[in-house]
Enzyme design. Sequence first.
Site, PDB file in Angstrom:
ATOM      1  N   HIS A 329      35.740 -45.987  19.985  1.00 28.63           N
ATOM      2  CA  HIS A 329      35.328 -44.731  19.357  1.00 28.63           C
ATOM      3  C   HIS A 329      34.869 -43.792  20.468  1.00 28.63           C
ATOM      4  O   HIS A 329      34.313 -44.237  21.471  1.00 28.63           O
ATOM      5  CB  HIS A 329      34.182 -44.942  18.369  1.00 28.63           C
ATOM      6  CG  HIS A 329      34.470 -45.959  17.305  1.00 28.63           C
ATOM      7  ND1 HIS A 329      35.179 -45.660  16.171  1.00 28.63           N
ATOM      8  CD2 HIS A 329      34.136 -47.274  17.209  1.00 28.63           C
ATOM      9  CE1 HIS A 329      35.277 -46.737  15.412  1.00 28.63           C
ATOM     10  NE2 HIS A 329      34.655 -47.738  16.024  1.00 28.63           N
ATOM     11  N   GLU A 367      40.221 -45.706  14.649  1.00 28.37           N
ATOM     12  CA  GLU A 367      40.302 -45.258  13.256  1.00 28.37           C
ATOM     13  C   GLU A 367      39.382 -44.061  13.027  1.00 28.37           C
ATOM     14  O   GLU A 367      38.397 -44.141  12.311  1.00 28.37           O
ATOM     15  CB  GLU A 367      39.984 -46.412  12.276  1.00 28.37           C
ATOM     16  CG  GLU A 367      39.093 -47.524  12.821  1.00 28.37           C
ATOM     17  CD  GLU A 367      37.624 -47.180  12.753  1.00 28.37           C
ATOM     18  OE1 GLU A 367      37.259 -46.110  12.238  1.00 28.37           O
ATOM     19  OE2 GLU A 367      36.820 -47.992  13.221  1.00 28.37           O
TER      20      GLU A 367
END
Length: 414
Positions: A329, A367
């Site tokens: 991330h 994601e």
Amino acid sequence: MTTTTTTTALTFTLPDGTSTVTIRPTQKAAPSEEPSQDTAPSKKDSNHEVYLNDHLIATWVIDPSVKTRVSPAQVLDERAEFDSVRHLVLSSRRSNDNGHTWISIYALWLLHHDLDVIPISSPSNSAVTTYLINTGLAAPSPFEPADTDAGRTLLLAREAFWQGAGTPDNLSWLRSRPEASIPGFNSHLGAFASQMSFTRRGNVCTTHPLRPQKPAPGTVVYSRYIVEVGQHLQLVHIDASNPVHFSAYARWQNSDRVNHGWRERGPDEKHAAYLESQRIDPHTMSLIFLWDGEPAGYSEVGWAKEDNTACFVSSNCGIHIGEFDQLSHILVGEEKFRGGKRYQAVATSIKHLCFLRDPRTTQVIAEPRFDLPSVPIQARFLPQERKKRVQLPHKQAVLFALQRERFFQEGHFY
């Protein structure tokens, strides 16, 4: 094959953050001198000198009339591409010849960053040749005879270099490997020994390999100079007890822009609790990234098998999460450090860290929330596959999958 050349010097710092390297075209003779035929460079001359901290360590000499095949064996002869062979001339024979060779190759790859293969020649009886071949940094050309008297042609491969082949321990982009941190022990292991572990937490209930210990908070885990930006990038295991780290993280999470994507706004107590949960969780590591020592953003890298995401993307998503696959991330906190090139450099470096810290990692997934402006940026600046939208408990996301082979072939390391 088109070879890129430059008429100006290219300067960068090594991963240790202190040593400076410059590669530049060889200097022409002064007008008052009568250059010899051997030393006078023509307009097409592309010999380059390599300097370490202003000291000449090597020269790349090229003879445009000597070319060799660089296309792989499966390519038809009439379609094969050729390139000029370069010869590395070290300035002096020292105990650190291998180190100077690697530095010179690093400079060469930054100079010709759009190439996949660079042919070089090296004496077959040289210890440098043994170093190049045994470490995988170079491979003997299958198209040239190995002449023990005249030397042999070697092929440098872009993907081998950026995977760390032949890298001196003190100059690795990966700056910390706790499993190899005890002097004299374990450094021969290319990866943490595989043994089974188990996690039961929230949506996670799975067996997986035991993960290595994380470096201590505050440890630099990755370091690389970004030529296109002109600054040095470092990834550091965030230290919540460091006021500089914590205040930057809290300020970023409380900003409207970051909160729109991460939704972690709150008081210091909330931020401290989150970072502590990250610190004690063996499957994930929080990072703060810095440009020339200035905090710029936050990232997380983790092992995908035991992450909450795994159980929601294991079916109908077109991917298989392997035992050593990872995920990441990214949060760019400072406004002045936003922008496509900087994002590309940070994202590439974070993925690079993942692939370097375990050579068994074949895939790094991400994601991000589907409506974030970073989604098209990720699709543009990383050679990863956009799989599909997926519904996670806390967000609707876009699933990306970056494959190891494609990353080292197409990743932008300049």
